[in-house]
Enzyme design. Structure first.
Site, PDB file in Angstrom:
ATOM      1  N   TYR A   1      28.573 -15.629  52.902  1.00 17.72           N
ATOM      2  CA  TYR A   1      27.214 -15.386  53.384  1.00 17.72           C
ATOM      3  C   TYR A   1      27.136 -14.058  54.143  1.00 17.72           C
ATOM      4  O   TYR A   1      26.237 -13.242  53.900  1.00 17.72           O
ATOM      5  CB  TYR A   1      26.792 -16.541  54.295  1.00 17.72           C
ATOM      6  CG  TYR A   1      25.439 -16.383  54.941  1.00 17.72           C
ATOM      7  CD1 TYR A   1      24.263 -16.648  54.235  1.00 17.72           C
ATOM      8  CD2 TYR A   1      25.327 -15.992  56.274  1.00 17.72           C
ATOM      9  CE1 TYR A   1      23.017 -16.520  54.832  1.00 17.72           C
ATOM     10  CE2 TYR A   1      24.092 -15.860  56.883  1.00 17.72           C
ATOM     11  CZ  TYR A   1      22.932 -16.123  56.160  1.00 17.72           C
ATOM     12  OH  TYR A   1      21.699 -15.985  56.756  1.00 17.72           O
TER      13      TYR A   1
ATOM     14  N   SER B   1      21.022 -10.595  58.238  1.00 25.75           N
ATOM     15  CA  SER B   1      21.368 -11.492  59.340  1.00 25.75           C
ATOM     16  C   SER B   1      22.184 -10.726  60.357  1.00 25.75           C
ATOM     17  O   SER B   1      23.007  -9.869  59.996  1.00 25.75           O
ATOM     18  CB  SER B   1      22.180 -12.692  58.835  1.00 25.75           C
ATOM     19  OG  SER B   1      22.727 -13.429  59.926  1.00 25.75           O
TER      20      SER B   1
ATOM     21  N   ALA C   1      27.422 -11.078  51.817  1.00 25.14           N
ATOM     22  CA  ALA C   1      26.182 -10.882  51.069  1.00 25.14           C
ATOM     23  C   ALA C   1      25.114 -10.235  51.936  1.00 25.14           C
ATOM     24  O   ALA C   1      24.400  -9.324  51.492  1.00 25.14           O
ATOM     25  CB  ALA C   1      25.690 -12.218  50.524  1.00 25.14           C
ATOM     26  N   LYS C   2      25.009 -10.682  53.177  1.00 27.63           N
ATOM     27  CA  LYS C   2      23.995 -10.121  54.068  1.00 27.63           C
ATOM     28  C   LYS C   2      24.306  -8.672  54.429  1.00 27.63           C
ATOM     29  O   LYS C   2      23.393  -7.841  54.554  1.00 27.63           O
ATOM     30  CB  LYS C   2      23.871 -10.986  55.330  1.00 27.63           C
ATOM     31  CG  LYS C   2      23.275 -12.354  55.079  1.00 27.63           C
ATOM     32  CD  LYS C   2      21.867 -12.257  54.509  1.00 27.63           C
ATOM     33  CE  LYS C   2      21.216 -13.609  54.331  1.00 27.63           C
ATOM     34  NZ  LYS C   2      19.829 -13.513  53.790  1.00 27.63           N
TER      35      LYS C   2
ATOM     36  N   GLY D   1      12.009 -18.041  48.287  1.00 28.79           N
ATOM     37  CA  GLY D   1      12.410 -19.037  49.281  1.00 28.79           C
ATOM     38  C   GLY D   1      11.304 -19.339  50.264  1.00 28.79           C
ATOM     39  O   GLY D   1      11.536 -19.454  51.469  1.00 28.79           O
TER      40      GLY D   1
END
Length: 254
Positions: free
Chosen positions: A161, A148, A164-165, A19
Site C-alpha cells: 500500500y 497517503s 503504491a501511494k 471508490g
C-alpha cells in the site's frame, strides 16, 4: 462553514470519482453535488453506491450517475469514463480516490498479493487519467490523486500500500508535466488518518486513537468532509496555478 455554504463555482462541471460509495469517496460525491457539478462515481459496493445515489438530490438541471465498476478492469474503467464524458458533454475533474489499505505481513507477502495491491492502489489512477485527458484537452481539467502520509512516514505490514501511494506521488509529478500545456492540472491529496466508518470499525482502538492524537499538532479527528473541502479547492479556479503538488492534510503529523 458547511460544504453547502462554500462557493467554488463548479456549476455544470463534469466530475468522475473512483471508490465513491463510502468513506472519503462518499464525502467527495456529496460535496461536488452540493457545489452544482454533474457527478459520476464508481465502486464495487453496489448496495452502498445505490443508497448514496438515492440519498442525494442534485439540482434539477444536474446529473448524478453511479455504476458498479471494478477499477482493476482497465478496459471497463476507461469505457465508463468515456460514457460519462458523452453523457455529461464534458469531463472537467477526475478524482482517483479508490484504494485498499489492507494490512499484509511483508515476510509472507506473495507476488500475487503484491500485484493485486498495485492493481487497486496505483494502476487505475494512470489508466483513468489516460482516458480522462482525451476528454479534457479541449477545455482543460483537473486530476486529483489520493496518496497517503504513510508514504512519507511508513507503517508496519503495509509495504504494498505504501509503495503504491508513493508511486501516486511520482505519477502526480509526471502527469502534471505531461499535460500542463493542455491546461490540465494534476495534484495529489495526502491525507493522514481519516475517521471513516471503515477505519473506526476495523482498525481503531481507544489506545490507538490516543497515540494518533499525540503524533499530530492539531489533536482532532480528520473527517471525510475535511478532505472533500480540499478537493473542492483544488478542483476550482481558485487553485488555478497549483499543479504537480502533493497537498498534505494530516493535522501536522508530517
Amino acid at each position: 462553514m458547511t460544504i453547502s455554504q462554500l462557493d467554488y463555482r463548479l456549476d455544470g462541471r463534469g466530475v468522475f470519482i473512483t471508490g465513491g460509495a463510502t468513506g472519503i469517496g462518499a464525502a467527495l460525491v456529496t460535496a461536488f453535488i452540493e457545489q452544482g457539478a454533474n457527478v459520476a462515481f464508481v465502486d464495487t459496493n453496489q448496495a452502498a453506491g445505490e443508497a448514496l445515489a438515492q440519498a442525494l438530490t442534485p439540482a434539477a438541471d444536474r446529473q448524478l450517475r453511479f455504476a458498479v465498476v471494478d477499477v482493476t478492469d482497465t478496459k471497463t474503467l476507461q469505457r465508463e469514463i468515456a460514457l460519462v464524458g458523452g453523457q455529461f458533454g464534458q469531463l472537467d475533474v477526475l478524482i482517483n480516490n479508490v484504494g485498499n489499505d489492507s494490512r499484509q505481513d511483508s515476510a509472507t507477502l506473495t507476488e500475487s498479493d503484491w500485484l493485486h495491491c498495485m492493481s487497486i492502489n496505483l494502476h487505475p489512477a494512470f489508466f483513468a487519467a489516460q482516458a480522462a485527458v482525451s476528454l479534457m484537452k479541449a477545455n482543460g481539467g483537473v486530476i486529483l490523486n489520493f496518496c497517503s502520509n504513510l508514504a512519507y512516514i511508513g507503517e508496519r505490514n503495509m509495504a504494498g500500500y505504501i509503495t503504491a501511494k508513493a508511486g501516486l506521488a511520482g505519477l502526480t509529478k509526471a502527469l502534471a508535466r505531461d499535460f500542463g500545456a493542455d491546461g490540465i492540472r494534476v495534484n495529489a491529496i495526502v491525507p493522514g488518518w481519516v475517521a471513516t466508518e471503515r477505519q473506526l470499525n476495523q482498525w481503531l482502538s481507544p489506545e490507538q486513537e490516543q497515540q494518533l492524537m499525540e503524533m499530530v499538532a492539531v489533536p482532532k479527528r480528520i473527517l471525510p468532509e475535511d478532505i472533500a473541502r480540499l478537493a473542492l479547492f483544488l478542483a476550482s479556479e481558485d487553485s488555478g496555478f497549483i499543479t504537480g503538488q502533493c497537498m498534505v492534510i494530516d493535522g501536522g503529523r508530517i
